[in-house]
Design a protein around this motif. Sequence first.
Motif, PDB file in Angstrom:
ATOM      1  N   MET A 257      -2.016   5.859  -5.342  1.00 58.97           N
ATOM      2  CA  MET A 257      -0.694   5.488  -4.835  1.00 58.97           C
ATOM      3  C   MET A 257      -0.467   6.089  -3.450  1.00 58.97           C
ATOM      4  N   SER A 258      -0.865   7.347  -3.274  1.00 64.88           N
ATOM      5  CA  SER A 258      -0.688   8.006  -1.977  1.00 64.88           C
ATOM      6  C   SER A 258      -1.537   7.337  -0.915  1.00 64.88           C
TER       7      SER A 258
ATOM      8  N   GLU B 183      -2.439   4.110  -0.904  1.00 69.29           N
ATOM      9  CA  GLU B 183      -1.872   2.808  -0.577  1.00 69.29           C
ATOM     10  C   GLU B 183      -0.625   2.926   0.287  1.00 69.29           C
ATOM     11  N   ASN B 184       0.140   3.997   0.064  1.00 66.66           N
ATOM     12  CA  ASN B 184       1.397   4.178   0.794  1.00 66.66           C
ATOM     13  C   ASN B 184       1.230   5.074   2.021  1.00 66.66           C
ATOM     14  N   CYS B 185      -0.005   5.455   2.290  1.00 66.11           N
ATOM     15  CA  CYS B 185      -0.306   6.315   3.458  1.00 66.11           C
ATOM     16  C   CYS B 185       0.553   7.583   3.457  1.00 66.11           C
ATOM     17  N   ILE B 186       0.613   8.214   2.302  1.00 67.55           N
ATOM     18  CA  ILE B 186       1.388   9.441   2.152  1.00 67.55           C
ATOM     19  C   ILE B 186       0.708  10.566   2.938  1.00 67.55           C
TER      20      ILE B 186
ATOM     21  N   TRP C 276       0.912  14.837  -0.586  1.00 66.21           N
ATOM     22  CA  TRP C 276       0.008  14.548  -1.723  1.00 66.21           C
ATOM     23  C   TRP C 276      -0.447  15.834  -2.406  1.00 66.21           C
TER      24      TRP C 276
END
Length: 1301
Positions: free
Chosen positions: A19-20, A22-25, A30
Motif C-alpha cells: 500500500m505504501s 502504491e501511494n508513494c508514502i 512507512w
Amino acid sequence: MVIPGRRTVWDGVIQLTKMSQENCIDPRLWASQLSSNLNFFAVEFPSTELAEVIVSYICWDNNVPILWKFLERAMALNLVSPLVVLSLLSHRVVPNRNTQLAAYRIYLELLKRYMFTIKDHITGPHYHKVMISVASILRLSELFDLETNEPGVILVEFVFEVVSQLLDATLSDEGLLELSQDSSSLSQKMEIDAPERYNGKTGSLEKLQSLNTIMVVEMIAEFLKNTVVSRLLYLVSSNRASNWHEFVQKVQLLGENSSALKNSKILNPGDLLKLISNKRFRYSYDCKVTSSRKSNAIVDFGSLSSFAGLCHGASISSLWLPLDLVFEDAMDGYQVNPTSAIEIITGLAKTLKEINGSTWHDTFLGLWIAALRLVQRERDPIEGPIPRLDTRLCMSLCIVPLVVANLIEEGIYVSVTEKLQDDLVTSLQVLGDFPGLLAPPKCVVSAANKAATKAILFLAGANISDVINMKDMPMNCSGNMRHLIVEACIARNILDTSAYSWPGYVNGQFNQIPQSLPNELPCWSSFVKGAPLNAAMVNALASVPASSLAELEKLYEVAVKGSDDEKISAATVLCGASLTRGWNIQEHTVEFLTRLLSPPVSADYSKAESHLITYACMLNVVIVGIGSVDSIQIFSLHGMVPQLACSLMPICEEFGSYTPSISWTLPTGEKISAYSVFSNAFTLLLKLWRFNHPPIEHGVGDVPTVGSQLTPEHLLLVRNSYLISSETLNRDRNRKRLSEVARSASCEPVFVDSFPKLKIWYRQHQRCIAATLSGLTHGSPVHQTVEALLSMMFRKVRGSHTLNPVNSGTSSSSGAASEDSNPRPEFPAWDILKAVPYVVDAALTACTHGKLSPRDLATGLKDLADFLPASLATIVSYFSAEVSRGVWKPVFMNGVDWPSPATNLSNVEEFIKKILATTGVDIPSLAPGGSSPATLPLPLAAFVSLTITYKIDKASERFLNLAGPALECLAAGCPWPCMPIVASLWTQKAKRWFDFLVFSASRTVFLHNQDAVNQLLRNCFSATLGLNAAPMSNDGGVGALLGHGFGSHFYGGISPVAPGILYLRMYRALRETVSVTEEIFSILIHSVEDIAQNRLSMEKLERLKTVKNGTRYGQSSLATAMTQVKLAASLSASLVWLTGGLGVVHLLIKETIPSWFLSTDKSDRKQGPSDLVAELRGHALAYFVVLCGAFAWGVDSRSSASKRRRQAILGSHLEFIASALDGKISVGCETATWRTYVSGVVSLMVSCLPLWVAEIDTEVLKSLSNGLRQWGKDELAIVLLSLGGLRTMDYAANFIIHLRS
C-alpha cells in the motif's frame, strides 16, 4: 527465518509495504507504521524475519527504487540488522548482478556504508542473535568447516565471506576466473545469467556494468585498507591458512590482470598488491628503540648481508655465535653426548633461523662458516689425549652436511615454499669468496686436491675412478675445503654434479688431464670384484676411505658371514680411514661398526655358551679400533653412544664370566684372553658415562650439574626411545638410522637388570661413592679373591702377609713366596672387580702404616692393572671416592718415598699464571706460599704414581684415556696446588704433552676461586663485544671469543688462550652452576650500559636526543648498538644453556628473571641516558629469555616432553607478566625496560615462535593483549590474540572492533 505461526503478522507487513508503495508514502512514515504494528505483536527489533520478508518481497518481483528506500530506512532505524540484510542480499543480488545491475549497485552502496561502520552494528543485547542469523543465512559452518556460536568468530567469517564473494564476482566479470586455481568451484557458485538490455535512466548496460566492476575493485582495496576490516581479515590469515592463501592468490590475480583496475582513477595495481603483501599481514619483530626522543630507527637483524666479520667484530654474522660455541663445545673429549650432534645442531639451526628472521640461504651459510671456523681453530694443535683434527673434520664434513640434509627433508615435508636446495647451492657458491676459511689443513690437502681433480675430470668427460691417483693430477689443481663439502653434499643426494660447473669452482685446465687414466685403483675396486682380504689388501683398504655405501655393505657382509680371519680383516678395515676420514660415508661406517658389536646368531648355532664367544677376535678388533679419543667423539657426534653402550653390556657380561685361561689366537699370532676382550669392552663402556666423577656431581640440591644424568640407565633409556615409532621417524633420516641400528641389535627394550653381573658391579660402585667400604666377610669368596690378589700384587714384598683386607679380622695367610710357586689367580673378571676396592683399601692402609712402601704400592697396583686392565676402572672409582671423603693424610712428594715435582713445578705454575693473565684473569693468590713442600692426599699420590708407570704408546692409550680425566678430576677437587703438582709429575713423564697438561691445570683454578670464574665470564663478554683492548683482540666477535686454538709455540713461548675456549673447557667441572648463570645474567645487564657508553658516547647520545626523529648517523649508531645488544644476549643465552642445561634455564625463567624485575630499585640508579639504556636493556632481556627458552625447548613441538615443559615454565613466566600488567604486582625496574621487555618477548614469540603462543592459557593471552593495548601496542596485541587460534578469535574480534580507530 519467517515462522509459520506468525504468517498473519508478515502478511500484514507485505500488505502495508504494498500500500505504501502504491501511494508513494514517505519511507519514514512507512517505517513508523511498520514499527507500531510489529510492536503490537511484540516483535523484537532488529528482526531477522522482517529482513527476510522485505528482501524476499523486493527480489525480484518488486525491484523498484522506493522499496529499496523502505529497506534502507528499516536498516537505519535498526528494525532490521544491516548485517542480516547484507547477508540476505549477498545471496540474492550477487549471483544476479549481470541482470540486476541497479540492485547490484545499491547492494554495493549499502555494503560500503555499513561495512565501514561495522562497529556501530554489533552492539546491544541482540548481537549474538544477529550473528547466529548471519551464520545460518550464509551457511558459514559449511564454508569454513567450523561449528561455532561465538559471535566474534562469525563476524570474522562474515567479513571474509563478503569480501571473498565480491572478489570472485569481479574475477568472473573480467574473465579471469579461469586463471584461478579454483575456477571450477567458483563457476558453480556464481549463477551468471546472460546479460539483458538495461532500460534504466543511468545509461546503457555496458556502462553501468563497467562502473560496478570498477567500484567493486576499489571497494576491495578499501576493505584491505580499512583498519577494522583488515584486522579482522588478519585473523583469517592467522587461523585459516588455506582459505587465506587462496584469497591472496585471487587478489594478486586481480591486481596483475584487471582491466577495471587500470581504468580506476583512484587505484593502481601496485597499490592493491601492496595492500595484500606479507608485510601487512605478517608481523615481524624489528627492534624499535622508541625512547623519549621518538626515534624511528629500525634495526633488521634477520639478514646475513655481510660476512665481513667472519672472525672478528660484532657484525651480523656474529649473531650465529651459538653455532660456533656448540661446535667447539662438542670437541671436548672429557664427555660424550648421548644425543646426536645432528639432532642438536638441526634444532639449533632452526631456532637461530627463526629468532634471527633469516632465510635458509643465510642459515646454511651460517652453518658452513661455523664449521669452517671450527677446523681453522685446530691449525696448530697441541699434543695430548684430546680430540684432534679428525673430530673437527667429522663435524664439518659429515655432521653439518647431514644437518643440512635433515633441514631440507623437513622443509619438503612441511611444504616450505622456499626452494631449500637452491638456497643450499647459493650458500655454497658464496663460500668461494672466503679463501682464508677454505684453506685445508696439511693432512687434508691431498683429499681436497682429489675432490677438485674429480670435478675437472667429470667436466672433461673422463671415466674417473673412485679415488684419483695423486701422480695423475693436474699440477696446479689446488683443492680446498669447499670441494670436500660439495662432495659430502653430493654423497647425501642434496646436491648434484652441476656444482662442478660453478664459476671458479675448479682452476685446473682440461688440457692438463693425463692422457692415460687408471681404470681402477687396486684396493676398493679390486675388493668389490672379489679380491681376497690378504694382508696387503687390508693395509690398502684401511689407509684409504671407501667411496660408496656399496663398498661398505660388501665389507660388512664379509665381517658377518666370512671366515674368522676374514671377519677380523673386515673389522680392521672398517676401523681405518673409512671411520676417521671417510666423510662421505662416515655415518654408515659408524653404523656398521655398531652393528658388528651385536653380531647375529647363526641359524645352526646350538652351543650353551653365548654366540658372542665365537666372535671374540672380531669383537676385540672393533672395540680396540674404536677406542681412541677421536673415534669415541665421532661415535658421539653421530648419536651412537646409547646403542654402543647397549652393545657393549652383553659383551662385558659374557666375557667377564670367563677366566684368563680362555683365549684365542689372532692371524698375527698374538693371543688374546677373555680378560683382554672384557677389559677392552669394559673400559670403552665406562668412557661413555661420567663414572669417575665425585659424589657431588651425582645430584645435590634442586638443580643437578649438567651431565649428572649420564648413567648406564640413562643411556639405555635413550637407546630404548629409538624403538618407539613416531610420526617424525620417517621424515627424520637421523632418527630413522638410529632406530634401525637399535632394532638390528634387539627389538625389545634393554635395561641394566638384563645384565646381573654388570648391575652388581654398578651397585658396588655406587656404594663405594656413597660410603666407606664394609661388609667383607672372612672366608667368603670375595675375601678369598682379595687375599689371592694381594699375594699376586705383593709377592716380592717381604712381609706381605701383614696386608690385611678390610674388615677381615685376620691377616693374609700367604707369606712371601716365589713367583713360580704362586701362579696368577684364575678368577672370572667380575669376581676380581668385586674384590678390587678391598684390595686397594688394604694396600693404602698398609702404606699409611709404613708396612708397604710407596714404590711397592705403585708397582703392586700396576701389576693388578696389567693382570686385569679393567680393574683400573674400579681403582679409579675407589680413589675418586676416597679423595672426596678427605680422610687420608697427605704425603710429601719428596722424591724419596714419592715422586717429586720439584724439577718443573715452578715452571708449571708460572705458565699457569701466564695463561690466566693473557686471558685477562688476575688471581694474586696463585703465587706459591713460601717454600712449603709439595703434598698430595694419599689416594691421589697413589693414583698419580700408578698412572706415570704407564708407557705413552698405543697399547696403553685406551687405559690412560680412562685414567687421565679421572686423575685431573681428582686433582682439581683437592686443595691448590695439587693440580700443578700432578701436572708437574706428568710433564716429567710426557714432555711433549707439556702444553696440554699446563692448560688442563690452568682450568682447575676456576674450581677454587669463584672470582676467577666471574672474571673469565666478564672477559668473554668484553672480548665478544670488543669493549676493551684484551690480549686477544679488541675487535670483538667470534674470533676474539674463541681465538685460534691454544699452545705454547707463539708469542715468546705462550699463546694467549681465548676466554671462550678456556670457559668451554672448564665449565663442566663447576658445581655451583646456578650462581654462575646468575653471574652471566648480571653481566648481561651491565654490558648493555657498557655498549651504550662504548658505541653511543655521551656526545652522540645528546646529539641523538636533540635531532628530531634521528639522523642517518643516529640510526647507524643505534643499529650498531642494537646488534651488539643482541650479540650480548645471544652469548648469555648460549653460556647459560651450556653451563646449566634445562634445569637452570627453567629456574632462570621461572624465578630469577621475575625476582630481578620485582627487586630492582630504579631509585638507586645514577642519572644519565637512562631512557635509551633502559630500552636497550629491555631488548637484551627479551632476546636473552626467548633464546634460553628456544635452546631448551626448541621452536617446534616435535617432542611432547619438551612441549609440556615449555607450557609449564613459559606459562608461569607469562602469568607473572600478566599479573604485573593487570596491576596485581608492581615491578621495580625502569618503566622503559619493563615495557620494552614485555613488548620484546611477545614480539619475538608472535613473529618467530607462533607455536609457543598457541600453547599459552587463554586468560593470560587476554591479559597480555589488554596490557599491550594500554601501551598503544594495538597491532602486537592483535597478532598475539590471533595466534591463540579459535579459542581466542571471538575475543580478538571484539578486541579489534572496540579499539581506537
